[in-house]
Design a protein around this motif. Sequence first.
Motif, PDB file in Angstrom:
ATOM      1  N   UNK A   1       0.819  -1.208   0.000  1.00 38.22           N
ATOM      2  CA  UNK A   1       0.000   0.000   0.000  1.00 38.22           C
ATOM      3  C   UNK A   1       0.848   1.251   0.000  1.00 38.22           C
ATOM      4  N   UNK A   2       0.394   2.252   0.757  1.00 35.89           N
ATOM      5  CA  UNK A   2       1.034   3.553   0.744  1.00 35.89           C
ATOM      6  C   UNK A   2       2.476   3.555   1.212  1.00 35.89           C
TER       7      UNK A   2
ATOM      8  N   UNK B   1     -14.661   6.940  -3.032  1.00 38.95           N
ATOM      9  CA  UNK B   1     -13.972   6.558  -1.793  1.00 38.95           C
ATOM     10  C   UNK B   1     -13.033   5.430  -2.167  1.00 38.95           C
ATOM     11  N   UNK B   2     -11.753   5.565  -1.797  1.00 42.50           N
ATOM     12  CA  UNK B   2     -10.778   4.539  -2.152  1.00 42.50           C
ATOM     13  C   UNK B   2      -9.786   4.354  -1.008  1.00 42.50           C
ATOM     14  N   UNK B   3      -9.456   3.099  -0.719  1.00 43.32           N
ATOM     15  CA  UNK B   3      -8.509   2.828   0.353  1.00 43.32           C
ATOM     16  C   UNK B   3      -8.734   1.467   0.983  1.00 43.32           C
TER      17      UNK B   3
ATOM     18  N   UNK C   1      -7.641   6.487 -13.334  1.00 48.43           N
ATOM     19  CA  UNK C   1      -8.853   6.841 -14.096  1.00 48.43           C
ATOM     20  C   UNK C   1     -10.006   7.200 -13.168  1.00 48.43           C
ATOM     21  N   UNK C   2     -10.099   6.513 -12.046  1.00 47.00           N
ATOM     22  CA  UNK C   2     -11.148   6.831 -11.073  1.00 47.00           C
ATOM     23  C   UNK C   2     -10.939   8.221 -10.480  1.00 47.00           C
ATOM     24  N   UNK C   3      -9.691   8.521 -10.099  1.00 49.57           N
ATOM     25  CA  UNK C   3      -9.391   9.858  -9.582  1.00 49.57           C
ATOM     26  C   UNK C   3      -9.755  10.930 -10.608  1.00 49.57           C
ATOM     27  N   UNK C   4      -9.410  10.669 -11.860  1.00 50.55           N
ATOM     28  CA  UNK C   4      -9.642  11.664 -12.904  1.00 50.55           C
ATOM     29  C   UNK C   4     -11.124  11.878 -13.176  1.00 50.55           C
TER      30      UNK C   4
ATOM     31  N   UNK D   1      -0.139  10.626   6.554  1.00 48.17           N
ATOM     32  CA  UNK D   1      -0.019  11.428   5.327  1.00 48.17           C
ATOM     33  C   UNK D   1      -1.019  10.848   4.344  1.00 48.17           C
ATOM     34  N   UNK D   2      -1.979  11.634   3.952  1.00 45.44           N
ATOM     35  CA  UNK D   2      -3.047  11.127   3.089  1.00 45.44           C
ATOM     36  C   UNK D   2      -2.604  11.117   1.636  1.00 45.44           C
ATOM     37  N   UNK D   3      -2.081   9.964   1.199  1.00 47.21           N
ATOM     38  CA  UNK D   3      -1.692   9.818  -0.200  1.00 47.21           C
ATOM     39  C   UNK D   3      -2.898   9.968  -1.112  1.00 47.21           C
ATOM     40  N   UNK D   4      -4.056   9.495  -0.658  1.00 43.74           N
ATOM     41  CA  UNK D   4      -5.277   9.603  -1.459  1.00 43.74           C
ATOM     42  C   UNK D   4      -5.564  11.065  -1.786  1.00 43.74           C
ATOM     43  N   UNK D   5      -5.384  11.935  -0.805  1.00 42.34           N
ATOM     44  CA  UNK D   5      -5.677  13.356  -1.030  1.00 42.34           C
ATOM     45  C   UNK D   5      -4.756  13.963  -2.076  1.00 42.34           C
ATOM     46  N   UNK D   6      -3.456  13.703  -1.952  1.00 41.09           N
ATOM     47  CA  UNK D   6      -2.504  14.287  -2.908  1.00 41.09           C
ATOM     48  C   UNK D   6      -2.683  13.670  -4.292  1.00 41.09           C
TER      49      UNK D   6
END
Length: 349
Positions: A17-18, A184-186, A242-245, A259-264
Amino acid sequence: MDLLIINHRDLRHNKAGGAEQVIYEISRRLVKKGVNITWLSEEVKGLPKEEEIENIRIIRRGNSLTLHLYAPVEARKHKIVIDSVAHAVPFYSYLVNKNAIALVHHVHQDVVKYELNPIIARAVAFSERSVSNYKSIIAVSNTTKRDLVEKLKAREDRIEVIHNGIDHNVYKPGNKASEPLILWIGRLKKYKNPLDAIEIAKRVKAKLIMAGGGDLEKEVIEKIKSVNGEYLGRVSEEDKIRLYQSAWIVIVTSFIEGWSMVTVEANACGTPVVAYDKGSLPEIIKNGVNGYIVEYKNIERMSKIINDLIGNEDRIKELWKNSYQESLNYDWDKSSEKYYNYLVRKTSD
């Protein structure tokens, strides 16, 4: 420079993961600067005990428990060691190597109460407090630094903050979905509150997409049927981007994020994040610029913000643009340069 990095998992582990992504991104850049890197992690069925990935030597030994026995043996052989404390219990390399550094992604003192039975939780929390014995500590955020000082009693002058980065050649804006879409992803873990996303989906005029795997998968699969939503399970890196986009908004419902990698990652793809006011999230998110922060568990407030953004085309397009611009503050090349300078300084002290 001869560097050993110890982390429970390597990049090819099926639960990587992260933390593993951070180590990989930094390592592959450090080797280009002439650093010899060995990455010690637990064995994985079907993977060799040793291999080389992008000039990074991977050594796999033991399991999640016995890796702690292999760690000090290997730590003696190298000039400098980074113990990645991604699962609360450190590897204690400082006992055998004077140049041992603890890399702390987040402090687990509160998280273990969510995930473990009371007896094991107390043991793990006690073990984590020994992180304060390291003479050198890297924290991935100012939030993590604060927690190290307040919760683990680490000396502030031993802590260096080096933010994680992002690869803007990979994570970049793309086409948005034609209809409102929230993501929502994680990891589906209790402390990340994935079921809150379903409660939010009941209140917003958008489709919910959820992606990831973990302990709460069965509950997510069952409960997402009650809303306009879809659960994808674990997704590939390409599908994640693609989901983020395509998402209009990403929601983060964690109790803690070092540290929120999802946010960045979301911001780099031109997507704002609406999140709870926990962990590093208020450190990364600027209200009205690259997202919004709401009080922990305030589902009604989060839902209202999402609906307001969805209903205001000009406003949400402005956030899409600003989110990308804000993400440019973070870059793996800059982060790896800071790591390199830090390692050089530590080995010359």
